[in-house]
Design an enzyme around this catalytic site. Structure first.
Site, PDB file in Angstrom:
ATOM      1  N   ASP A   1      -0.666  -4.872   3.157  1.00 55.49           N
ATOM      2  CA  ASP A   1      -1.305  -3.660   3.675  1.00 55.49           C
ATOM      3  C   ASP A   1      -0.900  -3.595   5.148  1.00 55.49           C
ATOM      4  O   ASP A   1      -1.389  -4.382   5.969  1.00 55.49           O
ATOM      5  CB  ASP A   1      -2.835  -3.738   3.521  1.00 55.49           C
ATOM      6  CG  ASP A   1      -3.469  -2.370   3.763  1.00 55.49           C
ATOM      7  OD1 ASP A   1      -2.802  -1.521   4.387  1.00 55.49           O
ATOM      8  OD2 ASP A   1      -4.616  -2.154   3.330  1.00 55.49           O
TER       9      ASP A   1
ATOM     10  N   GLU B   1       0.811  -1.213   0.000  1.00 56.26           N
ATOM     11  CA  GLU B   1       0.000   0.000   0.000  1.00 56.26           C
ATOM     12  C   GLU B   1       0.848   1.268   0.000  1.00 56.26           C
ATOM     13  O   GLU B   1       0.555   2.207  -0.726  1.00 56.26           O
ATOM     14  CB  GLU B   1      -0.940   0.041   1.214  1.00 56.26           C
ATOM     15  CG  GLU B   1      -1.729   1.348   1.190  1.00 56.26           C
ATOM     16  CD  GLU B   1      -2.832   1.462   2.212  1.00 56.26           C
ATOM     17  OE1 GLU B   1      -2.781   0.796   3.232  1.00 56.26           O
ATOM     18  OE2 GLU B   1      -3.741   2.276   1.945  1.00 56.26           O
TER      19      GLU B   1
ATOM     20  N   ASP C   1      -5.777  -4.395  -0.162  1.00 55.76           N
ATOM     21  CA  ASP C   1      -6.934  -4.442   0.749  1.00 55.76           C
ATOM     22  C   ASP C   1      -7.518  -5.847   0.818  1.00 55.76           C
ATOM     23  O   ASP C   1      -8.122  -6.221   1.819  1.00 55.76           O
ATOM     24  CB  ASP C   1      -8.093  -3.548   0.241  1.00 55.76           C
ATOM     25  CG  ASP C   1      -7.731  -2.081   0.102  1.00 55.76           C
ATOM     26  OD1 ASP C   1      -7.010  -1.580   0.967  1.00 55.76           O
ATOM     27  OD2 ASP C   1      -8.183  -1.446  -0.883  1.00 55.76           O
TER      28      ASP C   1
ATOM     29  N   ILE D   1      -1.456  -1.505   7.563  1.00 53.64           N
ATOM     30  CA  ILE D   1      -2.631  -1.300   8.420  1.00 53.64           C
ATOM     31  C   ILE D   1      -3.832  -1.092   7.499  1.00 53.64           C
ATOM     32  O   ILE D   1      -3.946  -0.051   6.841  1.00 53.64           O
ATOM     33  CB  ILE D   1      -2.463  -0.086   9.370  1.00 53.64           C
ATOM     34  CG1 ILE D   1      -1.256  -0.292  10.295  1.00 53.64           C
ATOM     35  CG2 ILE D   1      -3.746   0.122  10.196  1.00 53.64           C
ATOM     36  CD1 ILE D   1      -0.997   0.844  11.282  1.00 53.64           C
ATOM     37  N   ASP D   2      -4.688  -2.075   7.423  1.00 59.31           N
ATOM     38  CA  ASP D   2      -5.920  -1.905   6.653  1.00 59.31           C
ATOM     39  C   ASP D   2      -6.986  -1.416   7.633  1.00 59.31           C
ATOM     40  O   ASP D   2      -7.218  -2.023   8.672  1.00 59.31           O
ATOM     41  CB  ASP D   2      -6.369  -3.224   6.009  1.00 59.31           C
ATOM     42  CG  ASP D   2      -7.583  -2.997   5.127  1.00 59.31           C
ATOM     43  OD1 ASP D   2      -7.474  -2.246   4.144  1.00 59.31           O
ATOM     44  OD2 ASP D   2      -8.658  -3.539   5.437  1.00 59.31           O
TER      45      ASP D   2
ATOM     46  N   THR E   1      -6.947   2.232   8.127  1.00 57.74           N
ATOM     47  CA  THR E   1      -6.126   3.295   8.738  1.00 57.74           C
ATOM     48  C   THR E   1      -6.990   4.382   9.378  1.00 57.74           C
ATOM     49  O   THR E   1      -6.639   4.913  10.439  1.00 57.74           O
ATOM     50  CB  THR E   1      -5.197   3.928   7.675  1.00 57.74           C
ATOM     51  OG1 THR E   1      -4.461   2.870   7.067  1.00 57.74           O
ATOM     52  CG2 THR E   1      -4.217   4.901   8.283  1.00 57.74           C
TER      53      THR E   1
HETATM   54  C1  IPD Z   1      -9.321   0.889   3.124  1.00 61.76           C
HETATM   55  C2  IPD Z   1     -10.214  -0.073   3.893  1.00 61.76           C
HETATM   56  C3  IPD Z   1     -11.667   0.306   3.696  1.00 61.76           C
HETATM   57  C4  IPD Z   1     -12.057   0.343   2.249  1.00 61.76           C
HETATM   58  C5  IPD Z   1     -11.121   1.226   1.438  1.00 61.76           C
HETATM   59  C6  IPD Z   1      -9.656   0.814   1.664  1.00 61.76           C
HETATM   60  P1  IPD Z   1      -6.879   1.452   4.081  1.00 61.76           P
HETATM   61  O1  IPD Z   1      -7.948   0.518   3.265  1.00 61.76           O
HETATM   62  O2  IPD Z   1     -10.040  -1.392   3.463  1.00 61.76           O
HETATM   63  O3  IPD Z   1     -12.527  -0.627   4.297  1.00 61.76           O
HETATM   64  O4  IPD Z   1     -13.369   0.877   2.185  1.00 61.76           O
HETATM   65  O5  IPD Z   1     -11.456   1.080   0.079  1.00 61.76           O
HETATM   66  O6  IPD Z   1      -8.818   1.653   0.936  1.00 61.76           O
HETATM   67  O7  IPD Z   1      -6.699   2.686   3.259  1.00 61.76           O
HETATM   68  O8  IPD Z   1      -7.483   1.727   5.408  1.00 61.76           O
HETATM   69  O9  IPD Z   1      -5.679   0.581   4.155  1.00 61.76           O
END
Ligand code: IPD
Length: 276
Positions: free
Chosen positions: A87, A70, A218, A89-90, A92
């Site tokens: 990722d 990411e 993700d 931290i998914d 964030t």
């Molecule tokens: C996000 C999360 C979120 C999703 C977004 C992602 P991030 O990842 O997975 O649930 O709705 O599309 O980008 O940016 O927190 O690593």
């Protein structure tokens, strides 16, 4: 080339180590430094440090492998050699606000597909993992295969595109879908971590997931973990989708197809409105 099992063992070891380290840091000296990759795209020193640590450790053991992550966003559109999809931290936004629904997500893909993956929420100490063909595990307990569920009884989960640059049309579509499924299922949730959402489908906590505008990091680990318990992955036109797809429905095959059908009905209504 060292084999997939060896890589899987490393993946489990490193994701757990980094997750526990993060938990310790949050408990003792959080000192969160938040910056913006874009107007609305948050990143903290923890996202960057975890990603760096994972890459360094993996590179030391498997110097020939590639990375799709990411925070560095290499432009890979095809997997040609063992590739680690990370990722750090998914979720964030949840993380920054202290909402404990976030995770570390790491997967290993090869030209044969996603071979291994793990998702770890260090706050709840919940750990999901899978090695292709060997089932999915939740905290070392093997997860059972999903059973079919009627849409009207299903608890669904989705996400909204939250980048400000997303078109109003896409956002309105996502919200209309939420409303449509709120009426036609038991309920819909929006929790903010696609990686955990997919694992919750695998664990039977959610019945199905749908979202637009996702990235490989993700979903990579969650795709494997959910497919190991019999979930399928479709795009919004009911076609099989994969790592690089931008739309995703994940559920038991019967429910996934009925979600896709509902989405198509809404799409047709919108198109009719536009042309009238
Ligand atoms: C996000 C999360 C979120 C999703 C977004 C992602 P991030 O990842 O997975 O649930 O709705 O599309 O980008 O940016 O927190 O690593």
């Amino acid at each position: 080339m060292k084999d997939v099992t060896q890589r899987f063992e490393c993946l489990l070891k490193y994701i757990k180590y980094e997750g526990l380290k993060l938990k310790h840091q949050l408990n003792h000296q959080p000192n969160l430094k938040v910056s913006y990759k874009a107007q609305d795209d948050l990143v903290t020193q923890y996202d960057l440090a975890i990603e760096k640590a994972l890459i360094e450790k993996i590179q030391k053991e498997f110097p020939e492998d590639a990375f799709l992550t990411e925070e560095t966003r290499q432009s890979i559109s095809k997997i040609e050699r063992p590739t680690w999809i990370i990722d750090p931290i998914d979720g964030t936004t949840n993380f920054v606000h202290g909402y404990p629904f976030f995770c570390l997500s790491v997967a290993l893909a090869t030209p044969q597909g996603i071979m291994a993956g793990a998702v770890y929420n260090p706050i709840l100490n919940e750990y999901f993992s899978a090695l292709k063909g060997h089932g999915a595990y939740f905290n070392n307990r093997r997860l059972p295969q999903l059973s079919a569920e009627l849409q009207k009884k299903a608890l669904l989960v989705t996400g909204f595109p939250y980048r400000k640059k997303v078109t109003e049309e896409k956002l309105t579509f996502a919200i209309s879908l939420f409303a449509q499924f709120q009426a036609k299922s038991q309920a819909v949730r929006r929790d903010g971590s696609a990686a955990l959402d997919l694992c919750y489908v695998a664990a039977g906590r959610f019945s199905g997931f749908f979202e637009l505008g996702l990235h490989p990091w993700d979903i990579a680990a969650g795709l494997l973990i959910s497919s190991e318990v019999g979930a399928i992955h479709l795009d919004y036109s009911a076609q099989p989708t994969s790592l690089f797809g931008k739309e995703l429905i994940c559920a038991h095959p019967k429910l996934a197809n009925s979600i896709a059908q509902e989405i198509q009905i809404l799409n047709e209504k919108i198109e009719q409105k536009k042309s009238s």
